[in-house]
Design a protein around this motif. Structure first.
Motif, short mmCIF file in Angstrom:
data_model
loop_
_atom_site.label_atom_id
_atom_site.label_comp_id
_atom_site.label_asym_id
_atom_site.label_seq_id
_atom_site.Cartn_x
_atom_site.Cartn_y
_atom_site.Cartn_z
N GLU A 112 0.83 -1.21 0.00
CA GLU A 112 0.00 0.00 0.00
C GLU A 112 0.86 1.26 0.00
N HIS A 113 1.96 1.22 0.76
CA HIS A 113 2.89 2.36 0.82
C HIS A 113 4.31 1.85 0.57
N ASN A 114 5.02 2.57 -0.26
CA ASN A 114 6.36 2.14 -0.68
C ASN A 114 7.41 2.64 0.32
N VAL A 115 7.53 1.95 1.44
CA VAL A 115 8.57 2.24 2.43
C VAL A 115 9.33 0.94 2.71
N LYS A 116 10.61 1.08 3.00
CA LYS A 116 11.47 -0.10 3.12
C LYS A 116 12.09 -0.28 4.51
N ASP A 153 -2.97 -0.23 6.88
CA ASP A 153 -2.39 0.15 5.59
C ASP A 153 -0.87 0.09 5.60
N LEU A 154 -0.27 -0.13 6.77
CA LEU A 154 1.18 -0.19 6.88
C LEU A 154 1.70 -1.61 7.08
N LYS A 155 0.80 -2.55 7.41
CA LYS A 155 1.22 -3.89 7.81
C LYS A 155 1.99 -4.63 6.72
N PRO A 211 8.58 -6.78 5.76
CA PRO A 211 8.35 -7.87 6.73
C PRO A 211 8.31 -7.45 8.20
N ASN A 212 9.22 -6.61 8.68
CA ASN A 212 9.27 -6.29 10.11
C ASN A 212 8.73 -4.90 10.41
N VAL A 213 7.73 -4.47 9.66
CA VAL A 213 7.18 -3.14 9.84
C VAL A 213 6.50 -2.99 11.20
N MET A 214 5.84 -4.04 11.70
CA MET A 214 5.15 -3.94 12.99
C MET A 214 6.15 -3.76 14.13
#
Length: 291
Positions: A136-140, A160-162, A166-169
């Motif tokens: 949903e959002h292009n962040v790395k 929308d960020l999940k 992989p380790n966004v949470m």
């Protein structure tokens, strides 16, 4: 030749080979060769358990894999797409259709419906050769994640960020622990807010006046009554607490005088803690100017 026909032919060949080897083993057991005429035989035939038991021989463990492939390719288009999207999301790598077939047994080249649906899927990106996962959002990483949240002063839904990476949470919790962001939840979802006091939030004068004109009852029973009237559930239950106090012999002290307390006049000696609301201190400024 279809996959089912290939599978059936393979099974027939296994049965035929098993019958041949079993007969050879039985023949050798009945007529053991002399030491002079003994010839080398394949290891699979000369094994003692095979000659003794004479039972079925398992020549390949590939049958289960072929059956799995057959069931996957017979599955609905949506089920095959889910396997591909799960692969792309888990690996975060780009795959050609041939590589996807090797990895999860979905033959997109042979199934045009799956291929066309994947090209149109909002969770997949196709560059003309390879498929990759589209979040949903292009962040790395955490730095980019914080920069994204800071662009949403009104908050951004955590759901929308999940799938960003992989380790966004874990990074969200780390940003919360370092007080770079706020994570607040309502009855439906969790929202991430930037912890930035430099955000310029304007409040209408009409709203300020409405807030100041609200008179809060002195008795908590009246406060709870008003909350319930507006469809809100009070966090306290004053009636139950007072009943419990009376039951245990606690004297309730009430002020007989229910008149409203006069607002204290703000003097020059008053310590100002609400300097961001200058209109509250107009009386001080007026008295100072007279003196």
């Amino acid at each position: 030749m279809s996959l089912n026909e290939q599978l059936n032919n393979f099974k027939k060949q296994q049965v035929k080979c098993q019958s041949t080897l079993s007969s050879i083993a039985s023949s050798r057991a009945a007529h053991p060769p002399s030491s002079s005429s003994r010839r080398p035989v394949p290891a699979a035939i000369s094994q003692k358990p095979l000659a003794a038991a004479g039972g079925p021989v398992k020549f390949s463990s590939d049958t289960e894999r072929l059956q799995l492939i057959n069931s996957i390719r017979k599955a609905p288009v949506g089920a095959q797409m889910k396997r591909v999207i799960d692969l792309l999301m888990k690996t975060r790598e780009a795959f050609t259709p041939e590589q996807i077939n090797e990895a999860c047994y979905v033959d997109m080249l042979a199934n045009k419906a799956v291929f066309d649906s994947m090209r149109k899927n909002p969770k997949a990106h196709y560059d003309g050769r390879r498929f990759s996962y589209k979040a949903e959002h292009n962040v790395k990483d955490k730095k980019q994640l914080l920069s994204l949240i800071n662009k949403y002063p009104d908050g951004i839904a955590v759901i929308d960020l999940k799938d960003a990476y992989p380790n966004v949470m874990e990074d969200l919790q780390a940003l919360k622990a370092s007080e770079d962001i706020w994570l607040l939840s309502n009855s439906q979802e969790e929202i991430a807010y930037p912890n930035d006091f430099k955000c310029d939030i304007k409040v209408d004068d009409d709203f300020k006046a409405l807030f100041r004109d609200i008179e809060v009852p002195e008795d908590m029973l009246e406060v709870e009554k008003e909350l319930r009237k507006n469809g809100l559930k009070p966090a306290t239950d004053t009636a139950a607490r007072r009943a419990a106090d009376q039951k245990h012999g606690v004297l309730m002290t009430k002020s007989k005088d229910k008149k409203k307390k006069k607002k204290q006049e703000i003097s020059k000696r008053t310590k100002l803690t609400n300097a961001h609301m200058p209109e509250l201190f107009q009386s001080i400024n007026a008295s100072s100017s007279r003196n």
